[in-house]
Structures are given as C-alpha cells and as structure tokens.
Design a protein around this motif. Sequence first.
Motif, PDB file in Angstrom:
ATOM      1  N   CYS A  74      -3.987 -13.228  -9.893  1.00 46.80           N
ATOM      2  CA  CYS A  74      -4.098 -13.159  -8.432  1.00 46.80           C
ATOM      3  C   CYS A  74      -2.878 -13.769  -7.759  1.00 46.80           C
ATOM      4  O   CYS A  74      -2.629 -13.539  -6.578  1.00 46.80           O
ATOM      5  CB  CYS A  74      -5.370 -13.843  -7.946  1.00 46.80           C
ATOM      6  SG  CYS A  74      -5.426 -15.617  -8.250  1.00 46.80           S
ATOM      7  N   MET A 131       1.599 -19.092  -5.188  1.00 46.88           N
ATOM      8  CA  MET A 131       1.689 -19.176  -3.726  1.00 46.88           C
ATOM      9  C   MET A 131       1.473 -20.613  -3.261  1.00 46.88           C
ATOM     10  O   MET A 131       2.138 -21.077  -2.345  1.00 46.88           O
ATOM     11  CB  MET A 131       0.640 -18.268  -3.059  1.00 46.88           C
ATOM     12  CG  MET A 131       0.761 -16.797  -3.404  1.00 46.88           C
ATOM     13  SD  MET A 131       2.360 -16.127  -2.921  1.00 46.88           S
ATOM     14  CE  MET A 131       2.437 -14.683  -3.962  1.00 46.88           C
ATOM     15  N   PHE A 182       2.484 -11.570 -11.433  1.00 45.49           N
ATOM     16  CA  PHE A 182       2.208 -10.162 -11.121  1.00 45.49           C
ATOM     17  C   PHE A 182       2.898  -9.288 -12.164  1.00 45.49           C
ATOM     18  O   PHE A 182       4.018  -9.570 -12.582  1.00 45.49           O
ATOM     19  CB  PHE A 182       2.727  -9.787  -9.729  1.00 45.49           C
ATOM     20  CG  PHE A 182       2.034 -10.510  -8.612  1.00 45.49           C
ATOM     21  CD1 PHE A 182       0.776 -11.067  -8.780  1.00 45.49           C
ATOM     22  CD2 PHE A 182       2.644 -10.627  -7.365  1.00 45.49           C
ATOM     23  CE1 PHE A 182       0.132 -11.731  -7.748  1.00 45.49           C
ATOM     24  CE2 PHE A 182       2.009 -11.295  -6.331  1.00 45.49           C
ATOM     25  CZ  PHE A 182       0.757 -11.846  -6.517  1.00 45.49           C
ATOM     26  N   ARG A 183       2.214  -8.224 -12.532  1.00 49.03           N
ATOM     27  CA  ARG A 183       2.696  -7.363 -13.601  1.00 49.03           C
ATOM     28  C   ARG A 183       4.057  -6.746 -13.251  1.00 49.03           C
ATOM     29  O   ARG A 183       4.944  -6.630 -14.085  1.00 49.03           O
ATOM     30  CB  ARG A 183       1.660  -6.266 -13.850  1.00 49.03           C
ATOM     31  CG  ARG A 183       1.939  -5.412 -15.040  1.00 49.03           C
ATOM     32  CD  ARG A 183       0.817  -4.429 -15.258  1.00 49.03           C
ATOM     33  NE  ARG A 183       1.346  -3.306 -16.001  1.00 49.03           N
ATOM     34  CZ  ARG A 183       1.849  -2.233 -15.423  1.00 49.03           C
ATOM     35  NH1 ARG A 183       1.856  -2.128 -14.118  1.00 49.03           N
ATOM     36  NH2 ARG A 183       2.347  -1.262 -16.151  1.00 49.03           N
ATOM     37  N   GLU A 184       4.204  -6.362 -11.976  1.00 50.34           N
ATOM     38  CA  GLU A 184       5.419  -5.663 -11.573  1.00 50.34           C
ATOM     39  C   GLU A 184       6.659  -6.554 -11.596  1.00 50.34           C
ATOM     40  O   GLU A 184       7.781  -6.058 -11.603  1.00 50.34           O
ATOM     41  CB  GLU A 184       5.210  -5.119 -10.149  1.00 50.34           C
ATOM     42  CG  GLU A 184       5.641  -3.704  -9.962  1.00 50.34           C
ATOM     43  CD  GLU A 184       5.423  -3.244  -8.532  1.00 50.34           C
ATOM     44  OE1 GLU A 184       5.129  -2.067  -8.342  1.00 50.34           O
ATOM     45  OE2 GLU A 184       5.532  -4.056  -7.598  1.00 50.34           O
ATOM     46  N   ARG A 238       7.332   3.645  -2.123  1.00 51.92           N
ATOM     47  CA  ARG A 238       6.822   3.099  -3.365  1.00 51.92           C
ATOM     48  C   ARG A 238       5.513   2.383  -3.032  1.00 51.92           C
ATOM     49  O   ARG A 238       5.420   1.682  -2.034  1.00 51.92           O
ATOM     50  CB  ARG A 238       7.832   2.091  -3.868  1.00 51.92           C
ATOM     51  CG  ARG A 238       7.711   1.653  -5.287  1.00 51.92           C
ATOM     52  CD  ARG A 238       8.774   0.571  -5.527  1.00 51.92           C
ATOM     53  NE  ARG A 238       8.502  -0.582  -4.662  1.00 51.92           N
ATOM     54  CZ  ARG A 238       7.838  -1.655  -5.070  1.00 51.92           C
ATOM     55  NH1 ARG A 238       7.394  -1.732  -6.298  1.00 51.92           N
ATOM     56  NH2 ARG A 238       7.619  -2.667  -4.243  1.00 51.92           N
ATOM     57  N   PRO A 277       3.048  -0.539  -3.527  1.00 53.27           N
ATOM     58  CA  PRO A 277       3.141  -1.869  -4.136  1.00 53.27           C
ATOM     59  C   PRO A 277       2.084  -2.034  -5.219  1.00 53.27           C
ATOM     60  O   PRO A 277       1.082  -1.325  -5.225  1.00 53.27           O
ATOM     61  CB  PRO A 277       2.870  -2.815  -2.973  1.00 53.27           C
ATOM     62  CG  PRO A 277       2.077  -2.022  -1.997  1.00 53.27           C
ATOM     63  CD  PRO A 277       2.541  -0.591  -2.158  1.00 53.27           C
ATOM     64  N   ASP A 278       2.308  -2.941  -6.124  1.00 55.16           N
ATOM     65  CA  ASP A 278       1.327  -3.171  -7.176  1.00 55.16           C
ATOM     66  C   ASP A 278       1.138  -4.669  -7.398  1.00 55.16           C
ATOM     67  O   ASP A 278       1.545  -5.217  -8.407  1.00 55.16           O
ATOM     68  CB  ASP A 278       1.773  -2.475  -8.471  1.00 55.16           C
ATOM     69  CG  ASP A 278       0.731  -2.608  -9.572  1.00 55.16           C
ATOM     70  OD1 ASP A 278      -0.464  -2.712  -9.248  1.00 55.16           O
ATOM     71  OD2 ASP A 278       1.122  -2.637 -10.753  1.00 55.16           O
ATOM     72  N   PHE A 279       0.586  -5.306  -6.393  1.00 54.73           N
ATOM     73  CA  PHE A 279       0.178  -6.699  -6.582  1.00 54.73           C
ATOM     74  C   PHE A 279      -1.064  -6.942  -5.739  1.00 54.73           C
ATOM     75  O   PHE A 279      -1.278  -6.272  -4.728  1.00 54.73           O
ATOM     76  CB  PHE A 279       1.314  -7.671  -6.252  1.00 54.73           C
ATOM     77  CG  PHE A 279       1.820  -7.643  -4.842  1.00 54.73           C
ATOM     78  CD1 PHE A 279       1.254  -8.450  -3.864  1.00 54.73           C
ATOM     79  CD2 PHE A 279       2.875  -6.817  -4.483  1.00 54.73           C
ATOM     80  CE1 PHE A 279       1.733  -8.440  -2.556  1.00 54.73           C
ATOM     81  CE2 PHE A 279       3.360  -6.801  -3.173  1.00 54.73           C
ATOM     82  CZ  PHE A 279       2.786  -7.615  -2.208  1.00 54.73           C
ATOM     83  N   PRO A 280      -1.919  -7.886  -6.165  1.00 56.35           N
ATOM     84  CA  PRO A 280      -3.230  -8.001  -5.524  1.00 56.35           C
ATOM     85  C   PRO A 280      -3.174  -8.539  -4.094  1.00 56.35           C
ATOM     86  O   PRO A 280      -2.245  -9.253  -3.714  1.00 56.35           O
ATOM     87  CB  PRO A 280      -3.979  -8.978  -6.433  1.00 56.35           C
ATOM     88  CG  PRO A 280      -2.923  -9.732  -7.141  1.00 56.35           C
ATOM     89  CD  PRO A 280      -1.764  -8.801  -7.295  1.00 56.35           C
ATOM     90  N   ALA A 292      -2.337 -12.232  -2.684  1.00 58.68           N
ATOM     91  CA  ALA A 292      -1.052 -12.750  -2.209  1.00 58.68           C
ATOM     92  C   ALA A 292      -1.051 -12.782  -0.682  1.00 58.68           C
ATOM     93  O   ALA A 292      -0.779 -13.814  -0.069  1.00 58.68           O
ATOM     94  CB  ALA A 292       0.091 -11.893  -2.737  1.00 58.68           C
ATOM     95  N   GLU A 301      -2.683  -1.901 -11.046  1.00 58.34           N
ATOM     96  CA  GLU A 301      -2.522  -1.444 -12.429  1.00 58.34           C
ATOM     97  C   GLU A 301      -2.958  -2.566 -13.377  1.00 58.34           C
ATOM     98  O   GLU A 301      -2.634  -3.730 -13.143  1.00 58.34           O
ATOM     99  CB  GLU A 301      -1.049  -1.137 -12.711  1.00 58.34           C
ATOM    100  CG  GLU A 301      -0.512   0.093 -12.016  1.00 58.34           C
ATOM    101  CD  GLU A 301      -0.934   1.383 -12.699  1.00 58.34           C
ATOM    102  OE1 GLU A 301      -1.021   1.387 -13.951  1.00 58.34           O
ATOM    103  OE2 GLU A 301      -1.187   2.355 -11.982  1.00 58.34           O
TER     104      GLU A 301
END
Lengths: 348, 260
Positions: A231, A236, A268-270, B161, B163-166, B169, B214
Amino acid sequence: MRLFKIKKSNLFPFLRGLEGFGELWGPVRKGEKVVYARAKPEEFDLKALRTMIPAKKFLLPPKFTSLKFRESRWEDDYRPKRKVVFGLHPCGIHALNIYHRFYTRLYSDPYYERAKEATLIVGLSCVPDEYCFCYATGTSTVNEGFDLFLTDLGDRLLVWVGSPKGEESLKLVGKYLEDVEQKDISDYVAWRKRRDAAFKLKVDLDGMPEIVSFSYDSPVWEKMGKACLSCGTCTMVCPTCTCFDLEDEYDLKRDEMHRQRFWYSCVFREYSMVAGGHNFREARSERLKLWYTHKLVGFMSEYGAPACVGCSRCVVSCPVGINVVSVVRALRNERTAALWTKMEVSDA
Amino acid sequence: MSKPRIGIYGLTGCAGDQLNILNCEDELLKLFDIFEIKSFVMASSAADEESPLDVAFVEGSVSTEKDLEHLKEIRKKSRLLVAIGHCAVFGGVQSMFTGKKWEETYRAVYGKKDAVSLTRPLPPKPLSAYVKVDAVLPGCPIEKEPFLKLAGLLAKGVVPRHPDFPVCAECKWKENECLLLKGEICLGPLTNSGCGAICPSLNIPCIGCWGPIEKENWEAEAFLLKENGFSVEEVVKRFAIFGGEERAEKLKKFLEGKEG
C-alpha cells in the motif's frame, strides 16, 4: 550556539511573534490523528509526538506542479510560502537533516532549496511514549538542523538558537527572551535524565548493517512479502523517505502541460520497472528487502547513521505490522507478535 | 492541424460516464473547441457514423451480441479506442456473475434463455475481452478531472499511461487515517489510484471502483480482514461488487481453505 529562556506563559505570544517570518504551522489534533496544520498557537497540541505525515511535507509537498509548459516555452513558478513550522521533535529534525543531505549533497534540488529557505524550523522537546525508540537510532537529541529549539521545563522553556535564520527571527520576539541561569542548566540536565529513563520500547539496532546484509537469503523476507499489501503507507509516513515520480498532466483550460511531482514508493511494483517491461524487483519480498537494506545498511555506509530516526510512524501505520521494530526483531531471531508473522506461507 | 475527430459511445451500463462528460459544464466549450465530435448520442442525435475517428470513448460492458457488433464497428473506424468507466475497463458490477451463476441468474430474471428477442445476451465482459483497447479510464462513474486530463493528453497526441499504484498513496497524501487500521473493510491496497481517494477522505471505505492494481495482494488483504473479525461472506460480498466473479471465487476458496 546561543541559549535563552522564555516564560511558559509567554509561549503563545512568542509563537505569534514569529508569525512575522511567515504562516504559523504546528501539530493539531483532529480526532484520533495529529497533523501539522496552520493554526493559532492555542490550538497546538504540545504533547503530540508523531503527526500522521512528517514535516517533509513542508519541504516537498505530496504533489505539486514543478513545471508548466506550452509548445515552445516553459515556466517554473513554484514559490513555496514562508512558514514557521513549530513542534518538530529531535527525531523529526534528524530526519530533515537526512532529507537535506539527500537533496543537496550530489545534486541540489531547486524545489527543496526554495522550500528550505522559506521555512523556519522551531523544535520542541518531548517525552517518549510506548512506541518511541529514538534512543536506539541515536536521534533523541539534536544539535543542528533547526532554527530554534524549545525545551519545556514546566514553568519555562529554554530556547536554543541553531542557525543565522533562527538568530534573525529572534528580533521578532526579543522582548520575551531572558538570560539563562545556572539553575536552568541543572534543571535541564535533570530533565534529560528523567526523559532518558522514560523510554519503554526496547529495540536493539546494534550491528544491524551486518545482520541485514547476512540475512539476504533469510526466509523472513519471503514471509513478509506474503503479508505486505504494497500500500506504500510505510514510505509515505516515513520522515526519511525521499522517492518521487513525475507525470505530465494537461490543463485543458489554460492549454498548458503541468509536470506533476509526487511522492512515490519503492514498495510499488511499477517503481522498479524499466522500459521494455522488465522489473528488477517483481517480488514484494525483494522490494521490502530493498527498503530495509536502504534504511539500515546503505545509508549507514554512506552517512554513518541509519536512515531511521525511531519515530515509529511505520509501527503505528502498517496494517499488517511490517515495520522497523518487527523486522529488526525477526532478523535478530527475537520474539515478535507482529501480524505478518502469523500469515501462513502457501505454496502459491 | 485539423481537430481530432472523436466519438462517445455507450454499451451496457448506466450511461453515468457519458453523463459525467456532459457534466464538465465549464469545460464543454473547450472540449468542442479542441475536438470535432462526430458522435455523442446522449448529447445530440445528429451523429455521423460514417467518418473514421481518431479517438472513440466507449463506456459499458459487452453484455449482448448487439453490444459486440457495435463495439467491433467502433473499433474498425477508430485509430484509438479508450475504455471509460469500470464496466468498459473491467466488466462492471454486472460481471459479478459470468459463468454458471450468470446463466442461473439470467433464467431467474428473464425465464427461458431466449425470452429476450431483440438480441442475444452474453455474459458481461470488458471491452478488452473482444477488441484491442488503447487506453483506459476507470471509475464508477469516471470523474470529471481525470477525464479532462485524459482527453487533454489525447488531444496533444499522447496516449495516456494508466498509473499502477494503490489509492492508499493518494489517501496518505491527504493525511487520512487508515480505515483498515480502524477495522473497516477497505479495499484501498488492491485498488488503483486516480480518484484522489474521494471515499476514504469522507471516512467511507474504498470499494474498488477504479479496479485492481497489477499483482494485487488479495491474499494478504483477506488475511487481514479475517484477523479483524470479518466473516468470509462479508469479505467476499465486498470483493464481488467490483471484483468480478473469478476474483471473488478465488478469494472465497482461499478464505474457506483457511477456515478449519
């Protein structure tokens, strides 16, 4: 370093006087949480220990427009407002020093520099609660990184002056300053003793760089990775996490592109994905390992201190209990009741 | 440079995404200014379906053969196809049932399978199950600001694009207290960002309308919710709203497996 004192009854007028520098911000309680907010001195929570988000938000906000551009020209009109930030504790100031090193040592970050210039840091002493462990990270006292630092001795506060900017700001509040006497110093020494005896959470960070390095193949990481929600909350709320990302957004009304800069996270995966789609840290366990290696090993070898200041924000924020305390304990083969240790590792 | 030609279409859904485009009142003139709108039936019946399009925005899931034909026609004439809204991107609430359960539910509601004669029903699926999708804008419904940003980028020739984050954030940027820590069923860690954490900012747990990130860690989320005292049924129900049948079934199996 110069030292003065002010009467406790003069604290609020003293803070109001500092407003001559800029907007006054400090810790304000909102329900169960505490946040740094713009408020009157009377609204500040003088006992608050950790705000939801640390003071890094004053130096680089969670999200801001770093550049505006059209077809042929660009403009950088980021001008942070002048602010007095009151109520940072020693751990928070140490964190800002880590921030400072990161954002000025190799390359100077212009956005950071501008905000730093516009911010007056006024520290405040504290007494630890059951989560604080700054004694273990060597950040329970602070000698630099603030402009002013107040130590609360009950009926009076000692005022350390930590920078030329702090010295300058005293012109705004000169009428409240008194000279210190020997008794103030001896009272301070006694206060330090009482404060140092008040720590309850026992964490042993001694030898952590080696232990983390040698634990590279430990099954602990895999187990942690299973329970990690990715998460990003730990990063953060961490006062020493500096990572950010950039993205261009189009402002339809003004016909401008806005380059947004926002806090990002290595969990984060990215984050570790590169062009072509390859990901250097596809597994959550690898990403967590990176975070803890950075905090407890990498930073140590570069700057001689861990990038953890013992504020325990990760301890109170991670929904599954992955935090510096539980991870250090697990790697040291010590007992930990953290939630993540209870999740069964399936074959999947 | 000539204006990019666009079309805005709806398949099976509530049409809320198209409505939210119309709700961009202050920016509508600007949109008309930068795009040549060839088809937007909700706004005007004067649609030109012959011209090729630079960008087609499509909302709704493919739930009938008619939807599928329509979608294929749109795809054929469009350079870029953008799925807007949860239905188009992920299948929508209706994709809660797609397999055997869908057939049972269909029969329970409409009687015999061929009772509806206008078109043949299909189990609800996202656009990407049938055609190439070039960009997505999730949400139920889509939000004005993210839509305008997406439209703006497309007008500039940029394929946005995703985004790929939860959403956690964005939630932390707003200094919200974590609703999972407060013992709520919040699906934030599994859900993509972009909405700006609207619901948790109002103390309402995330139900996942921006769709999954993802490689989401739903096992950890399920473990945590169970530890927090929620029953399998409660957790599966919440997942199923925007999770699709497959995802909810996987979760159920996982939770029941750990029951004994």
